[in-house]
Design an enzyme around this catalytic site. Structure first.
Site, short mmCIF file in Angstrom:
data_model
loop_
_atom_site.label_atom_id
_atom_site.label_comp_id
_atom_site.label_asym_id
_atom_site.label_seq_id
_atom_site.Cartn_x
_atom_site.Cartn_y
_atom_site.Cartn_z
N TRP A 162 -28.46 127.68 -9.50
CA TRP A 162 -29.79 126.47 -9.80
C TRP A 162 -30.75 127.16 -9.42
O TRP A 162 -31.85 126.49 -8.90
CB TRP A 162 -29.44 125.32 -8.79
CG TRP A 162 -28.31 124.50 -8.88
CD1 TRP A 162 -27.36 124.37 -8.12
CD2 TRP A 162 -27.71 123.88 -10.08
NE1 TRP A 162 -26.13 123.72 -8.62
CE2 TRP A 162 -26.66 123.23 -9.82
CE3 TRP A 162 -28.18 123.84 -11.28
CZ2 TRP A 162 -25.73 122.58 -10.77
CZ3 TRP A 162 -27.53 123.21 -12.30
CH2 TRP A 162 -26.18 122.57 -11.74
N ARG A 279 -40.67 118.98 2.48
CA ARG A 279 -40.30 117.73 1.79
C ARG A 279 -41.53 116.90 1.31
O ARG A 279 -41.37 116.34 0.35
CB ARG A 279 -39.20 117.08 2.56
CG ARG A 279 -37.79 117.58 2.46
CD ARG A 279 -36.72 117.05 3.14
NE ARG A 279 -35.55 117.83 2.97
CZ ARG A 279 -34.60 118.13 3.77
NH1 ARG A 279 -34.50 117.26 4.80
NH2 ARG A 279 -33.82 118.84 3.48
N GLY A 376 -40.68 98.89 -24.27
CA GLY A 376 -39.74 98.27 -25.18
C GLY A 376 -38.86 99.54 -26.10
O GLY A 376 -39.06 100.76 -25.61
N GLU A 400 -34.03 119.97 -3.51
CA GLU A 400 -34.71 119.90 -1.83
C GLU A 400 -33.86 118.89 -1.28
O GLU A 400 -34.59 118.18 -0.14
CB GLU A 400 -36.06 119.46 -2.15
CG GLU A 400 -37.03 120.36 -2.64
CD GLU A 400 -37.11 121.60 -1.85
OE1 GLU A 400 -37.10 122.88 -2.03
OE2 GLU A 400 -37.46 121.35 -0.69
#
Ligand SMILES: Cc1cc2nc3c(=O)[nH]c(=O)nc-3n(C[C@H](O)[C@H](O)[C@H](O)COP(=O)(O)OP(=O)(O)OC[C@H]3O[C@@H](n4cnc5c(N)ncnc54)[C@H](O)[C@@H]3O)c2cc1C
Length: 420
Positions: A162, A279, A376, A400
């Site tokens: 990752w 963060r 929509g 994170e």
């Protein structure tokens, strides 16, 4: 005289407007193309570098803004432009922050500029912590770092996954275990310089969202790096390991680690404080995505006519928009509070950084879903940007630290208990 203010000040507003122009004029027109291509948008990064938006100087300036809101304002604006391209532009800062937080002045001076390259020869950097068996539980890392004293080299072996910019980065920062018995206290971060033999890219992931950002495995096959690539230096590591061993010997409960999933008592250790401080920047990215989707929905609701009137004339739709805007503003306030706390060295007694990332991340997912509903059938197509924004927002409850891990950290902070 009260000093309380939510006014970012003229300098920050000028930066915001400057980035807004780049986001609107350069990022937005390119967003759909790079999302479809699922490739790193090098020309856009280069354009950002030429303008000074992709540069060490720019991020350092925002990072050291004394109010703390420099980074959140920049992140919100860039991710309002486009989240995939936004992450391609700011992904390098993950690795840069690791060097800034853990490196010596010399290491910062050597590696941080190489992470960005130059406007004519742009580079990116990668921060490699996660592994196939160590995601939320960062104390479980298996990548090993072994010191070869004779050569003053570290040998890194393992597989990272990752990694944003993994394998395409000039500089990789790799977190590895030096003493696995100590959990995350036995880990250290290493710089892997450009073109180091033994480092290769594994699988590149095909993703649901933020597809202009490259995410891949990084394989480390006996990668040798010089001793000076250990961030913080060997002496500091040895001292830290000795303290951790003492603590482990002294208490049967030692070694529970500092990772996203294993903090006991936020604010008590440095790694937790670093997470709390970083963060909010991720939360600010989520605010940018949410704001972008909300604006599209507000505009659409005012012009789309059904039953002889704009759909916003229905309370059902107008109230939805009211809730969207309220949650976006609440998210931004949480982000700004935590960023201000970090900049002014306030203790994160209730994991306020985690709170901001949790709430903003969940808000982005919710707001983008509402936006699709308001558009929509159009909201469901790639003719309109909200479906991409919805796909992009989904990562904000995962990376994170997942939303569950943020709740765990907050719950432990407010209760003082080792909640599982
Ligand atoms: C696009 C992308 C980019 C990324 N970029 C980077 C990067 O640059 N560098 C890097 O090092 N990593 C990166 N990551 C990794 C990311 O941080 C991890 O995916 C994340 O920490 C979750 O780990 P995991 O995927 O192994 O999930 P797991 O830890 O296996 O979690 C699976 C589920 O279980 C839940 N769970 C786990 N433990 C608990 C618990 N104790 N209590 C309650 N619930 C729990 C989680 O919340 C989640 O819902 C990236 C990931 C993605 C998808």
């Amino acid at each position: 005289m009260s000093t309380f203010s939510l006014d970012p000040g003229a300098d920050q507003l000028a930066v915001r407007d400057w980035l807004h122009g780049f986001a609107a004029d350069v990022m937005r027109p390119a967003a759909a193309e790079w999302d479809e291509r699922e490739e790193t948008p090098w020309p856009v990064i280069q354009e950002a570098a030429k303008l000074g938006i992709y540069s060490l100087d720019f991020y350092a300036q925002q990072y050291f803004d004394p109010s703390g809101v420099g980074i959140p304002i920049a992140m919100e604006e860039l991710f309002w432009g486009d989240a995939g391209i936004g992450l391609a532009i700011v992904g390098t800062t993950l690795a840069a922050v690791a060097v800034l937080a853990n490196g010596t002045d010399e290491q910062i001076g050597t590696w941080a500029p190489q992470m960005f390259g130059t406007p004519d020869d742009v580079k990116v950097a990668a921060f490699c912590s996660s592994e196939p068996d160590a995601g939320s539980d960062v104390s479980a890392l298996r990548t090993r770092a072994v010191y070869d004293e004779a050569k003053d080299e570290w040998v890194l072996t393992g597989t990272k996954t990752w990694a944003t910019n993994g394998g395409i980065a000039a500089v990789h920062v790799v977190v590895a275990t030096v003493d696995s018995a100590l959990g995350s206290r036995g880990q250290a971060s290493f710089v892997v310089p450009p073109d180091t033999p033994g480092l290769s890219q594994g699988q590149k992931f095909k993703k649901h969202g933020i597809r202009a950002s490259h995410t891949a495995e990084v394989v480390l096959d006996g990668v040798r790096v010089p001793g000076h690539c250990l961030l913080g230096g060997k002496e500091k590591l040895d001292e830290r390991l000795a303290r951790a061993r003492e603590r482990a010997a002294g208490t049967a409960r030692g070694g529970s680690g500092a990772g996203a999933g294993s903090a006991s008592g936020a604010g008590k250790n440095a790694a937790m404080a670093t997470f709390e401080a970083s963060r909010p920047a991720v939360g600010a990215q989520a605010v940018g995505i949410a704001r972008a989707a909300y604006e599209v929905a507000l505009d659409y609701a005012g012009t789309r006519v059904q039953f002889g009137r704009p759909i916003i004339d229905n309370q059902g739709v107008a109230f939805q928009l009211a809730d969207m805007k309220t949650r976006i503003d609440a998210s931004r306030l949480l982000v700004w509070r935590a960023s201000w706390m970090a900049a002014t060295n306030q203790p994160f007694t209730s994991a306020e950084g985690s709170m901001s990332k949790l709430y903003a991340g969940e808000t982005a997912k919710w707001v983008t879903a509402q936006a699709m509903q308001i558009l929509g059938g159009n909201g469901f197509t790639r003719e309109y940007p909200v479906e991409r924004m919805h796909r992009d927002s989904a990562i904000y409850s995962i990376f994170e630290g997942t939303s569950e891990i943020q709740r765990l950290v907050i719950a432990r902070s407010i209760s003082g208990l080792p909640i599982r």
